[in-house]
Structure formats: structure tokens, C-alpha cells
Design a protein around this motif. Structure first.
Motif, PDB file in Angstrom:
ATOM      1  N   CYS A 168       2.912   2.726  -3.455  1.00  0.00           N
ATOM      2  CA  CYS A 168       3.396   1.706  -2.508  1.00  0.00           C
ATOM      3  C   CYS A 168       3.618   0.380  -3.230  1.00  0.00           C
ATOM      4  CB  CYS A 168       2.382   1.536  -1.381  1.00  0.00           C
ATOM      5  SG  CYS A 168       2.745   0.132  -0.316  1.00  0.00           S
ATOM      6  N   LEU A 169       4.699  -0.260  -2.920  1.00  0.00           N
ATOM      7  CA  LEU A 169       5.067  -1.504  -3.601  1.00  0.00           C
ATOM      8  C   LEU A 169       4.489  -2.743  -2.919  1.00  0.00           C
ATOM      9  CD1 LEU A 169       8.824  -0.663  -4.280  1.00  0.00           C
ATOM     10  CD2 LEU A 169       6.909  -0.455  -5.855  1.00  0.00           C
ATOM     11  N   CYS A 218       8.639  -0.485   6.432  1.00  0.00           N
ATOM     12  CA  CYS A 218       7.978   0.704   6.994  1.00  0.00           C
ATOM     13  C   CYS A 218       7.361   0.353   8.341  1.00  0.00           C
ATOM     14  CB  CYS A 218       6.900   1.197   6.033  1.00  0.00           C
ATOM     15  SG  CYS A 218       5.788  -0.094   5.466  1.00  0.00           S
ATOM     16  N   GLN A 243       1.324  -0.465   5.307  1.00  0.00           N
ATOM     17  CA  GLN A 243       0.926  -0.945   3.992  1.00  0.00           C
ATOM     18  C   GLN A 243      -0.598  -0.997   3.859  1.00  0.00           C
ATOM     19  OE1 GLN A 243       1.300  -5.268   2.760  1.00  0.00           O
ATOM     20  NE2 GLN A 243       3.108  -4.323   1.906  1.00  0.00           N
ATOM     21  N   CYS A 288       5.175  -4.192  -0.235  1.00  0.00           N
ATOM     22  CA  CYS A 288       6.285  -5.063   0.149  1.00  0.00           C
ATOM     23  C   CYS A 288       5.824  -6.210   1.048  1.00  0.00           C
ATOM     24  CB  CYS A 288       7.333  -4.267   0.904  1.00  0.00           C
ATOM     25  SG  CYS A 288       7.870  -2.833  -0.008  1.00  0.00           S
ATOM     26  N   CYS A 295      11.570   2.875   3.715  1.00  0.00           N
ATOM     27  CA  CYS A 295      10.568   2.469   2.714  1.00  0.00           C
ATOM     28  C   CYS A 295      11.265   1.963   1.457  1.00  0.00           C
ATOM     29  CB  CYS A 295       9.675   3.661   2.386  1.00  0.00           C
ATOM     30  SG  CYS A 295       8.653   3.415   0.934  1.00  0.00           S
ATOM     31  N   ARG A 296      10.855   0.794   0.973  1.00  0.00           N
ATOM     32  CA  ARG A 296      11.545   0.195  -0.183  1.00  0.00           C
ATOM     33  C   ARG A 296      11.314   0.977  -1.478  1.00  0.00           C
ATOM     34  NH1 ARG A 296      11.921  -6.038  -0.933  1.00  0.00           N
ATOM     35  NH2 ARG A 296       9.860  -5.761  -1.825  1.00  0.00           N
TER      36      ARG A 296
HETATM   37  S1  SF4 Z   1       6.630   0.649  -0.532  1.00  0.00           S
HETATM   38 FE1  SF4 Z   1       6.992  -0.985   0.978  1.00  0.00          FE
HETATM   39  S2  SF4 Z   1       8.116   0.012   2.626  1.00  0.00           S
HETATM   40 FE2  SF4 Z   1       7.175   1.633   1.396  1.00  0.00          FE
HETATM   41  S3  SF4 Z   1       5.200   2.075   2.340  1.00  0.00           S
HETATM   42 FE3  SF4 Z   1       4.824   0.508   0.784  1.00  0.00          FE
HETATM   43  S4  SF4 Z   1       4.985  -1.430   1.908  1.00  0.00           S
HETATM   44 FE4  SF4 Z   1       5.966   0.125   3.156  1.00  0.00          FE
END
Ligand code: SF4
Ligand code: FAD
Ligand code: SF4
Ligand code: SF4
Ligand code: SF4
Lengths: 667, 222
Positions: free
Chosen positions: A485-486, A25, A36, A488, A76-77
């Protein structure tokens, strides 16, 4: 042994080789917003802090939080699991939340000590961003704007129902509050020449955007009742009376055409029809914009090209021909038509919205060079024109795009100008993204959680005025959305120097991120790691730390929350329900990341009672094995307390009564 | 690998209560790998001691530092500054560690926070089993790669005994009879005849029955 190996090592903060990898992102965002981090702060319920993070890279946070084209969301993952995080909406939520909480942000007050001044032509997002950044570097910016008010297309193009003017005003006020001067109503070329600016200022930035509408040489184009998109939008945005008929035809299929059609829908009681060359799927407008337009009752006629505007003394309709293909084999715009398949769309007004172009008539013959198409010859790396000291940024050089791209180019141009002025500053950072989620993690291990929708006013109500359509996510929804949000790349970092290859992390990680071979630990794969923190709590050599909420940060939070005595809750972001609502809280992405040492630390730091929340009775919670880990740590801490003749109940595990987030969108 | 286990806190506090300035010294090798006395556990133990002392109204300070291997003087040398002014070094290493500290830091009292349990192997996360007693004369070639000294309750050389019941040792139904395992292994290797040969007595002087051992290869000392 002469140097202090072991000692210094034990104070090392764990790192890894790929510590520089950032979430996609952030990498995709043209200004590399620390998405994030602000999303995490929204999840924690700290909107003002979230807004401050956005501001670090974004001088128009509230504006962008409403209208950004959000390319970040495409990468976005979370999108690999179900749907991307509503990154843009959460930016607005940060601003709204900060506002609701009465947080006042005082702009920084840079000193313009060096006496250097830069003239910026144009107060669109690009000019504003460059001014903002130059000001922070201590270079005084003066913006010249031909319109009566600043903002560029944000004011004269985008309509109030998508971006209320007061929001734009607030963001601009922050920038002027930093000492950026904006002289409105001054047109370069008409009131001052480029040459004069060049002489009077240490550098000049041309950020004039694309202020002219393109037209098409159609028969009937000069009939009354035909107009161009940009002047039309300027009139509407300035609140001037616009004489629209009852049947409005908008030519074009891009975002601007959509805005024109939606404005027309609000100004006329009649029918609004968009006509575009492209098929439904090929339309250049964003899918969400198309949906908004259709929801408001706008007809979109796809696959038709205009042939002639019909009428005698006044527009009566548009003759169209079937468009067979829009792009050639190499993907270039080269429409072909079937000249025999004709039809007519009835209408009394035609608005042409097929694109914009720049007006560089103020650039004199001996100024910066223009190419044969009349565009600025320009060095993309330095954002420089051929004339030393004259720079260019924004859509005038990049062509049409999103506002955030204009911000990005303005920010990069500011760096280049500052360097030209002799300031020693670093390059604009270009981070590198971590990879994709592995299939097993994506399909079997990450919990699905539906994306929260941005609420809007009902269609029939919103088309009767120009007030904002989207009403903003409430706090609960925003926090739920943010907690999807993961994190990442925000997980385990390990230090090769400290690792003793005990294999604990390999054994405890539920996702299989750490791997070892016959020589020891190979590493912890950032693509795989979900930031659950389990390995961090168990690594005996303290070779692992977490990127998001590091041990140091966690310790500081514990010390602060426990300092006054009383009860402390280790809470979890996700359920959004506290087990001890009166207590001071340390909120975490899952309490499974609490080591026994950290639990004891809360007591050491002064807490008289510690609650550790989990969101369900099962083993997992948000992360695989998260609760199992929480329970094991609490159990161990309790038995250690007993061991030292303290009441084990000083530390107690509690399951939250209600989960606001994990239930799904309907819940 | 050496496997250790923390002493119960009631023991540890007997060591620490009389002292003022305590340094808990962790070891980041065996005792860390067996999740008992590495940097993390040393810090955790220090936290426990501090909580206990606060409750007892004992003053002083409890700090912690961890070295890579306490059984090597070079590493222990590094903490000299931190040892300065302490009156107790509490070691979370196997018992070699505190002895090494005592040798190096002659003026400070040293205490073990661990019991050194065994030479063992991890069976699963947080589960350890004994595999060797350092007898000094390894004989597992003859026993299918399984040590009867470490893993037979009676350290029999010619087992099993009459207490072997359904593959279990008579000391507890939870303990496997290692001689049953040796037997099964030798059968599977087609070597059951070897088991019919009586194994002779072992030279115990190579274990610590012959007094403390020192190993030295001559000629390589710098
Ligand atoms: S899930 Fe990953 S890519 Fe999506 S907003 Fe959160 S940190 Fe960013
Ligand atoms: C209708 C419409 C809707 C849009 N919607 C979105 C959206 O939803 N999301 C999104 O991301 N982007 C959107 N955009 C695009 C976005 O507005 C642009 O990307 C952005 O404004 C470009 O910024 P800029 O600074 O390059 O130029 P501009 O914003 O065009 O600003 C240039 C400024 O320079 C001034 N100027 C020009 N010539 C002179 C001169 N000679 N002297 C003095 N001043 C001069 C102009 O008056 C103008 O104010 C939209 C654009 C339009 C037209
Ligand atoms: S500015 Fe736009 S692209 Fe960047 S993070 Fe925000 S919504 Fe995404
Ligand atoms: S848990 Fe063990 S293998 Fe993993 S990083 Fe820590 S010391 Fe290395
Ligand atoms: S245990 Fe959790 S934090 Fe550690 S590597 Fe695995 S997923 Fe990442």
C-alpha cells in the motif's frame, strides 16, 4: 501583542488545505471503509486492530472480506504502478488473523432508552446494516425475515464454497449480540401486514431485496427440467435435494449465472455449459468469477441468445440464435439477433439465470406509492418512500449490485430514519479523493512489488464438494501484500502558520512534493507525496507532521515500548524480519521517518539499547533515499551521544538478515 | 542570513550543570533556517541535556519553547509564563537572542547554546558559506558582486596577493581565491580595466570599529 500567537502555534498540529482529501480506495468504497488504516494494521501484523477498523464502517466484515465486489481496487493508486492492493483479501486476512490470535470481539451494548422501535423488512445486508447502525444510535430495530434464517441473498444466493455459512452466522451473531432482534419465518403481507407494522413501529424500513427470478417466455420453458436461478440456489443453500441431470445448461452471463453453474458443477457429474448474449469481454460477470468458473471446467458459450428449449416431455437441449449486438448506440440493453444462424446445445436441464426482481405484493394499494413498473417511488436523498415513516433501502430500490452497496444504502437509510425520529446526527460523510500518481513517481520511483495471490484449493478437489474454495492468505503473504500500500494521502501535512519557508523540505524530498515560489513554500502536493517522512524528520520549525503515524502517535508508541527498559527495535514493515526479535518493537513504514529527537526519545523513555532496522545496505529501501536518511539520523544521534559521554552503541543501525516481502511473489 | 552553529556539548553542560530548572528557548527564524536552533533542534538539545543530567544524577527539569524571533521583545513576552520559576534560559538563537532574553527576563541567568558564525548563504542542504561581515559600507559594485572583505582571508581591497595559486587561496587548497573570482567576473563583464584603478581606504567607522551601532530613522516612532 495580546493573543498568544507564537506559543499556541508551537502546539499546533500541522495541517494543510487538502488535509480532507482521502485515498481513492476509501472514497470509492461505498461505505468508505478506512482501507488504508486497516491495510496498514495488517502490514504491522495487528489483525485484530485491523478488524476493528473495518468494523467502524462495516457491520459484516468477515462476509464482505470474502465476497465483496471490491470496486475500491479499481481505483487503488497502486494499480497505476503495477497491480492494485488485494484490499478485499486483506479484509479477510484481518478477520482470519484475529480469529487465529483468539481475539474475541464483544459487540457493543447500546441502551435503547428512548423507547423508539423500527421495523425492518428483510435481513439481507441492507436490513442488517440499517439495524446495526440504528442500534448503535440507541434505536431498537426489529427485523422481519420470511426465510427460516437471516442473511438474505448472502444465505440463500451465495454458495457455501464462496461464503461459508458459519462466517455469515458469526457476523450476524455480532449484530444480534448488540440487541438487534431478528424474527425469522415471518413474511410481511402473509403473517403481518405492512399497515400493522406502520402502526406498531415508529418507522419501517423496506429492505426486501430482489427475491424473484426473472424468466424468459421461451417455447418449452414449462418442460420438466427447466428451473429458475433463485429457487435453485435457495434449494442448494438449504441443503435440499436437487434433481439435476447430466448435461446442464445455464442461461445468463452474470455473477448469479456463474454461481448457478458452479453449484451445478458440484451437484452433477456431467457437463455444465453457460450460454450468454454477450461476447467474452462484455459479460457482466466479474473477470475473476469467470476465471473461477472456467477453472472448474465450465464451458461458456458467448454471443448466443436462447430461441427455444427443445424436448418432448423432458428437456433435450437448447436452441440458440446468434446475437449480433447486445447494446444499442446509447449503451442500453437492446439485443439484436440473426434469426437464421441457429444451433443446438444438448442438455437435460436448463437453469434460467437472467436477473432478479422485487416482490412488492405486500405493499397495499393505499400504502407507499408504486410507479407504473411496480417499483417503489422513492426519494434517493432520504431513502424515503412516499409514505412518511416508511423508508426503503437495498436492492429493492437500487436494483441489483454488490452486497457492499446494499450495506451502504442501509447505513444511509439508518441516518435518515434516525433523523426522522428526531435524533440530531451528522450526514453520512462523502469524502473527496486525492489525485493520480504523477508519472515520474509512478514509473521511476515507486518500487514494483507483485500482488500476492489468494490461494485456492485445486480445481479437481474443490468441484467435488461445497467447502470453501479460497483458503486465505497466510500471515506472511497478507503482511507482504498489505505493505504494498502506498499510504495515499497519508504523508506530509504542513502548517502554513508554522512554516518559515526554509526550503528544507523542498531540498530533501526525493519525490518533489513540496514546492516553493518567490514568496515562500507553496505547499506539499498530496498527490506526489509518498509518505516517506524525510521532510518530517528535518523540518526545523516542526511545521510538518505525517498523517499516517503522526509525531504524537510515534512518541506515544516509543514511550510505551521503551517504558519497561530493555531493548527497543525500530523496525520496518516491509521486510517483515526483525533485527532484534526479542526486543519490543515500534514498527514503521521505513525507519527513514525517525528524527534524531525520536531516537533520543527512546533512550529518554527508558530503552537501554536501541536498534534501528533497515532492509538493505543501499540508499533507498522501500522509499527513495529512505536508508540514507536512516543512516544519517543514526549517525547524528550516535555522535550526539558521544558528545554527552554516553556510549554511541546505545543506538545501532542493523540491516535485516532476510526480506520476506520485497523479493517478489515467487520468493 | 545569520548562520549559527551549536556549541560543543562540553561547553553547554558547563552552563546547564549548575542549574535546576532550565528552559531551552528556540528561535524559529535565522537559526532555524540554518538548521541549528529552531523548534526541532531546541527540542533535541533539551533531550540531550536531560539524558546527560539523568546520567550525572542531576535533578531538575529541562523544558523547551520556541518563539518566532528571539530578537524581538514582543515575541519573547509571550513566554513569560514558561520562564516563571526557571533559573537558566538556554537560547538556541544567534547571540542576539540570549541578549534579548537577558534584557527582558532580568532575574534569570541566560546562556547561549550557539556560536554565531557568519552572515551567509546556503550552498546546498546543510552547507553554508560566509558572504558578508556587516562592514556598513558595501562596495561590491566595484568587485563584480563578490565581497572581498567577507571572502578574502586577508580582506584585501586590491587583490589578489602573491598567495593566489591556480585559483586557490594560500591558506588552504580547499578555499577559492576570491580575487581570482573577482578578476574572472570582471573580465567576463568586460570591466577588467576597472580593476586597474586602486581602491581607496574604506571608512571602517561604519562597521563596529566605530563602536556599537544604532540605527534610527527619526520621526516614525509612535
Ligand atoms: S495504495 Fe492507496 S488507494 Fe491503494 S489501498 Fe493503499 S491507500 Fe488505498
Ligand atoms: C447468487 C448470488 C451471488 C451473489 N454474489 C455476490 C458477490 O459475490 N459479491 C457481492 O458483493 N454481491 C453478491 N451478490 C449480491 C448480494 O447478495 C446482494 O447485493 C445483496 O444481498 C442485496 O441485499 P439486500 O439487503 O438489498 O437484499 P437481500 O439480500 O435480497 O435481502 C432481502 C431479504 O428480504 C427478505 N424478504 C423479502 N420479502 C420479504 C417479506 N415480504 N417479508 C419478510 N422478508 C422478506 C428476503 O427473504 C431476503 O432475506 C450475489 C447475489 C446472488 C443472488
Ligand atoms: S467493503 Fe468492498 S469496496 Fe469497501 S473496502 Fe472493502 S473490499 Fe473494498
Ligand atoms: S521544511 Fe521549511 S519550508 Fe518546509 S515546511 Fe518546514 S519550515 Fe516550511
Ligand atoms: S519528503 Fe517524503 S513525506 Fe515529505 S513530502 Fe516528500 S515524499 Fe512526502
Amino acid at each position: 501583542m495580546s493573543d498568544n500567537h507564537t506559543l499556541t502555534r508551537s502546539f499546533l498540529r500541522p495541517i494543510t488545505g487538502d488535509a480532507h482529501l482521502r485515498p481513492p480506495c476509501e472514497v470509492t468504497c461505498p461505505i468508505h471503509t478506512d482501507v488504508q488504516r486497516y491495510v496498514q494494521l495488517v502490514a504491522e501484523g495487528r489483525p485484530a486492530a485491523a478488524l476493528a477498523v473495518v468494523r467502524e464502517t462495516n457491520p459484516l466484515p468477515q462476509v464482505i472480506g470474502r465476497i465483496c465486489a471490491h470496486p475500491c481496487e479499481e481505483d487503488c493508486r497502486r494499480g497505476q504502478v503495477d497491480e492494485p492492493i488485494a484490499i478485499c483479501n486483506l479484509k479477510r486476512a484481518a478477520g482470519d488473523g484475529a480469529g487465529d490470535a483468539g481475539a474475541v470481539t464483544v459487540p457493543p451494548q447500546p441502551e435503547f432508552a428512548g423507547g423508539r422501535q423500527v421495523a425492518i423488512i428483510g435481513s439481507g445486508p441492507s436490513g442488517l446494516a440499517a439495524a446495526h447502525d440504528l442500534a448503535l444510535l440507541g434505536v431498537k430495530p426489529v427485523i422481519f425475515e420470511q426465510q427460516p434464517e437471516p442473511g438474505g441473498f448472502l444465505r440463500t444466493g451465495i454458495l457455501n464454497f464462496r461464503l461459508p455459512k458459519h462466517i455469515l452466522d458469526e457476523d450476524i451473531a455480532y449484530i444480534t449480540g448488540m440487541g438487534v432482534e431478528i424474527r425469522t419465518g415471518v413474511s410481511i403481507g402473509r403473517d403481518i401486514t405492512l399497515k400493522e407494522l406502520d402502526e406498531q413501529y415508529d418507522a419501517v424500513l423496506i429492505a426486501v431485496g430482489l427475491s424473484l427470478s426473472r424468466s424468459i417466455p421461451l417455447p418449452g420453458a414449462d418442460l420438466p427440467g427447466v428451473c429458475l436461478a433463485i429457487p435453485f440456489l435457495e434449494d442448494v443453500n438449504a441443503g435440499r435435494d436437487v434433481d439435476l441431470g447430466k448435461e446442464i445448461i445455464v442461461i445468463g452471463g452474470g455473477n448469479v449465472a456463474i454461481d448457478v453453474a458452479r453449484a451445478a458443477r458440484r451437484l452433477s457429474a456431467g457437463k455444465v455449459t453457460m450460454v450468454c448474449l454477450e461476447s467474452d469481454q462484455e459479460m457482466p460477470a466479474h473477470a475473476w468469477e469467470i476465471k473461477d468458473a472456467r477453472d472448474e471446467g465450465i464451458d461458456i458459450v458467448c454471443g448466443q441468445g436462447p430461441k427455444a428449449i427443445l424436448g418432448d416431455g423432458r428437456v433435450e437441449g437448447l436452441e440458440v440464435k446468434k446475437c449480433e449486438s447486445v447494446f444499442d448506440d446509447s449503451g442500453r440493453f437492446a439485443p439484436t439477433f440473426c434469426e437464421t444462424e441457429l444451433s443446438t446445445i444438448a442438455g437435460d436441464t436448463v437453469i434460467i439465470a437472467i436477473g432478479q426482481m422485487s416482490d412488492l405484493s405486500f405493499v397495499p394499494g393505499n400504502g407507499p406509492e408504486l410507479d407504473q413498473r411496480g417499483l417503489l417511488v422513492f426519494d434517493r436523498r432520504r431513502w424515503a418512500t412516499t409514505r412518511p415513516g416508511i423508508f426503503a433501502s437495498g436492492e429493492v430500490v437500487t436494483g441489483p449490485g454488490a452486497a457492499v452497496n446494499a450495506l451502504a444504502s442501509g447505513r444511509r437509510a439508518a441516518v435518515s430514519i434516525a433523523r426522522y425520529l428526531g435524533l440530531d446526527i451528522k450526514d453520512y460523510p462523502e469524502p473527496e479523493a486525492i489525485g493520480e500518481l504523477p508519472r515520474r513517481v509512478r514509473e521511476e520511483q515507486v518500487r514494483q512489488a507483485p500482488r500476492r495471490r489468494m490461494p485456492t484449493r485445486p480445481e479437481d478437489e474443490r468441484v467435488s464438494d461445497f467447502n470453501e474454495v479460497e483458503t486465505g492468505m497466510g500471515e506472511v503473504d497478507a503482511r507482504c501484500e498489505a505493505s504494498r500500500c502506498l499510504l495515499c494521502g497519508g504523508g506530509a501535512r504542513y502548517s502554513q502558520l508554522k512554516c518559515i519557508s526554509c526550503l528544507t523540505c523542498v531540498r530533501v524530498c526525493p519525490y518533489g512534493a513540496p514546492t516553493a515560489d518567490k514568496d515562500g513554500l507553496v505547499g506539499i502536493d498530496a498527490d506526489v507525496c509518498q509518505a516517506c517522512g524525510i521532510c518530517f524528520t528535518q523540518c526545523p520549525a516542526k511545521a510538518i507532521d505525517l498523517e499516517v503515524v503522526s509525531e504524537q502517535e510515534l512518541a506515544a508508541r516509543i514511550d510505551a515500548a521503551a517504558a519497561g527498559g530493555g531493548t527497543l527495535e525500530f523496525g520496518c514493515w516491509y521486510p517483515q524480519t526483525r533485527v532484534a526479535p526479542e526486543a519490543r518493537a515500534v514498527m514503521l513504514p521505513c525507519t527513514g521517518r525517525l528524527s534524531v529527537t525520536m531516537l533520543l526519545r527512546a533512550l529518554e523513555a527508558g530503552a537501554e539499547k536501541v536498534y534501528v532496522a533497515v532492509c538493505s545496505e543501499d540508499d533507498d529501501g522501500h522509499f527513495v533515499h529512505g536508508h540514507r536518511q536512516t543512516r544519517a539520523a543514526v549517525q547524528e544521534a550516535r555522535s550526539l551521544l558521544e558528545d554527552i559521554d554516553l556510549e554511541p552503541d546505545l543506538i545501532e543501525l542493523k540491516v535485516v538478515a532476510e526480506k520476506k516481502c520485497l523479493k517478489g511473489a515467487a520468493g | 542570513m545569520i548562520v549559527t552553529k551549536p556549541k560543543p556539548f562540553r561547553k553547554i553542560k558547563q552552563f546547564t550543570d549548575p542549574h535546576e530548572n532550565i528552559l531551552v528557548v528556540g528561535c524559529n527564524t535565522c537559526t532555524a533556517v540554518c538548521l541549528a536552533g529552531g523548534e526541532k533542534e531546541a527540542e533535541q538539545l533539551a533531550a540531550r541535556i536531560r539524558l546527560h543530567r539523568r546520567r550525572q544524577g542531576l535533578g531538575g527539569s529541562v523544558e523547551t519553547v520556541t518563539v518566532l524571533r528571539q530578537c524581538e521583545h514582543e515575541f519573547n513576552e509571550e513566554i513569560a509564563e514558561m520562564v516563571e520559576g526557571r533559573d537558566l534560559l538556554l537560547s538556541t538563537a544567534c547571540s542576539i537572542g540570549p541578549q534579548a532574553l537577558a534584557e527582558r527576563y532580568t532575574g534569570v541567568r541566560v546562556a547561549p547554546a550557539m556560536n554565531t558564525n557568519m552572515l551567509g548563504m546556503v550552498k546546498e542542504h546543510h552547507v553554508w558559506s560566509e558572504y558578508c561581515v556587516a562592514c556598513g559600507d558595501c562596495g561590491i559594485y566595484k568587485t563584480g558582486g563578490i565581497c572581498p572583505i567577507a571572502r578574502c582571508a586577508k580582506q584585501l581591497f586590491n587583490g589578489p596577493c602573491g598567495g593566489s595559486q591556480g585559483g586557490r587561496c594560500e591558506i588552504s587548497p580547499d578555499v577559492d581565491c576570491v580575487w581570482q573570482q573577482i578578476h574572472d567576473k570582471m573580465v567576463s563583464l568586460g570591466l577588467e580595466d576597472d580593476l586597474k584603478k586602486i581602491m581607496g581606504p574604506k571608512n571602517w567607522s561604519w562597521s563596529n570599529h566605530g563602536g556599537p551601532r544604532t540605527l534610527k530613522k527619526e520621526g516614525f516612532q509612535p
